[in-house]
Write a protein that holds these residues in place. Structure first.
Motif, PDB file in Angstrom:
ATOM      1  N   PHE A  72      67.190 -40.478   6.339  1.00 42.01           N
ATOM      2  CA  PHE A  72      65.798 -40.930   6.256  1.00 42.01           C
ATOM      3  C   PHE A  72      64.920 -40.121   7.200  1.00 42.01           C
ATOM      4  O   PHE A  72      63.821 -39.710   6.837  1.00 42.01           O
ATOM      5  CB  PHE A  72      65.701 -42.422   6.582  1.00 42.01           C
ATOM      6  CG  PHE A  72      64.298 -42.954   6.535  1.00 42.01           C
ATOM      7  CD1 PHE A  72      63.680 -43.191   5.326  1.00 42.01           C
ATOM      8  CD2 PHE A  72      63.590 -43.181   7.703  1.00 42.01           C
ATOM      9  CE1 PHE A  72      62.385 -43.665   5.266  1.00 42.01           C
ATOM     10  CE2 PHE A  72      62.288 -43.642   7.658  1.00 42.01           C
ATOM     11  CZ  PHE A  72      61.691 -43.893   6.439  1.00 42.01           C
ATOM     12  N   PHE A  73      65.397 -39.889   8.422  1.00 45.53           N
ATOM     13  CA  PHE A  73      64.617 -39.090   9.372  1.00 45.53           C
ATOM     14  C   PHE A  73      64.403 -37.671   8.849  1.00 45.53           C
ATOM     15  O   PHE A  73      63.290 -37.138   8.939  1.00 45.53           O
ATOM     16  CB  PHE A  73      65.316 -39.035  10.730  1.00 45.53           C
ATOM     17  CG  PHE A  73      64.659 -38.092  11.685  1.00 45.53           C
ATOM     18  CD1 PHE A  73      63.497 -38.452  12.345  1.00 45.53           C
ATOM     19  CD2 PHE A  73      65.178 -36.834  11.923  1.00 45.53           C
ATOM     20  CE1 PHE A  73      62.869 -37.585  13.215  1.00 45.53           C
ATOM     21  CE2 PHE A  73      64.559 -35.962  12.789  1.00 45.53           C
ATOM     22  CZ  PHE A  73      63.400 -36.333  13.442  1.00 45.53           C
ATOM     23  N   LEU A  74      65.447 -37.055   8.319  1.00 43.41           N
ATOM     24  CA  LEU A  74      65.341 -35.676   7.858  1.00 43.41           C
ATOM     25  C   LEU A  74      64.387 -35.529   6.680  1.00 43.41           C
ATOM     26  O   LEU A  74      63.806 -34.457   6.484  1.00 43.41           O
ATOM     27  CB  LEU A  74      66.719 -35.132   7.492  1.00 43.41           C
ATOM     28  CG  LEU A  74      67.665 -34.906   8.672  1.00 43.41           C
ATOM     29  CD1 LEU A  74      69.033 -34.497   8.166  1.00 43.41           C
ATOM     30  CD2 LEU A  74      67.105 -33.880   9.635  1.00 43.41           C
ATOM     31  N   LEU A  75      64.212 -36.574   5.897  1.00 39.77           N
ATOM     32  CA  LEU A  75      63.261 -36.504   4.786  1.00 39.77           C
ATOM     33  C   LEU A  75      61.872 -37.005   5.171  1.00 39.77           C
ATOM     34  O   LEU A  75      60.868 -36.491   4.702  1.00 39.77           O
ATOM     35  CB  LEU A  75      63.792 -37.290   3.594  1.00 39.77           C
ATOM     36  CG  LEU A  75      65.023 -36.700   2.918  1.00 39.77           C
ATOM     37  CD1 LEU A  75      65.521 -37.625   1.827  1.00 39.77           C
ATOM     38  CD2 LEU A  75      64.727 -35.327   2.371  1.00 39.77           C
ATOM     39  N   ALA A  76      61.822 -38.026   6.015  1.00 41.32           N
ATOM     40  CA  ALA A  76      60.532 -38.640   6.331  1.00 41.32           C
ATOM     41  C   ALA A  76      59.733 -37.860   7.365  1.00 41.32           C
ATOM     42  O   ALA A  76      58.515 -37.762   7.249  1.00 41.32           O
ATOM     43  CB  ALA A  76      60.748 -40.070   6.817  1.00 41.32           C
TER      44      ALA A  76
END
Length: 154
Positions: A72-76
């Motif tokens: 989620f962090f890598l996409l958001a």
């Protein structure tokens, strides 16, 4: 089989707001308008989840939530960092462009780290977060630089 009647434009035509065939053209609330109050809450939950994922990866802590939260962090992070640059797009177009940009940033960081033989999970998460921060800060700096002397935006 039904035929569709086409009315020709005439000077005596009823305005579109009052035309019974066209229906009411008043601004109806969006079907998602009732969820607008939850937007700050969802943004806070997303930011918390992204920060938790980054911390789990940077501190190398093992948890069943580590994988989904880091993903989620890598996409958001890059996606939300790109959002201020895309203010002219509608909501759906902006979401697609931000998601695509996030994938591009992730692939660019991975390719650069692999080419330089410095790949690590911690380094990748830190690099993606750093690139996201630079993109977001550059958008803020651009916005601040283009303000008029009275303090408003042009």
């Amino acid at each position: 089989m039904q035929s569709i009647g086409i009315k020709s434009a005439s000077s005596g035509r009823v305005p579109p707001e009052e035309d019974p065939d066209q229906g009411s053209r008043t601004a109806e609330p969006s079907k998602y308008a009732r969820y607008a109050d939850y937007a700050p809450l969802l943004a806070g939950v997303g930011a918390t989840a992204g920060c938790a994922g980054a911390l789990l990866a940077l501190l190398d802590l093992s948890s069943p939530l580590r994988g989904p939260l880091v993903l989620f962090f890598l996409l958001a992070a890059p996606g939300f960092a790109l959002a201020p640059w895309l203010r002219g797009l509608d909501v759906r177009g902006r979401a697609v462009a931000c998601a695509s940009g996030a994938v591009v940033v992730n692939l660019f960081v991975a390719q650069a780290m692999l080419a330089l033989h410095v790949w690590s999970v911690r380094g990748g998460v830190a690099a993606v977060g750093g690139v996201g921060a630079l993109v977001f800060l550059s958008a803020l700096a651009r916005r601040r630089r283009h303000r008029t002397p009275s303090g408003g935006t042009p």
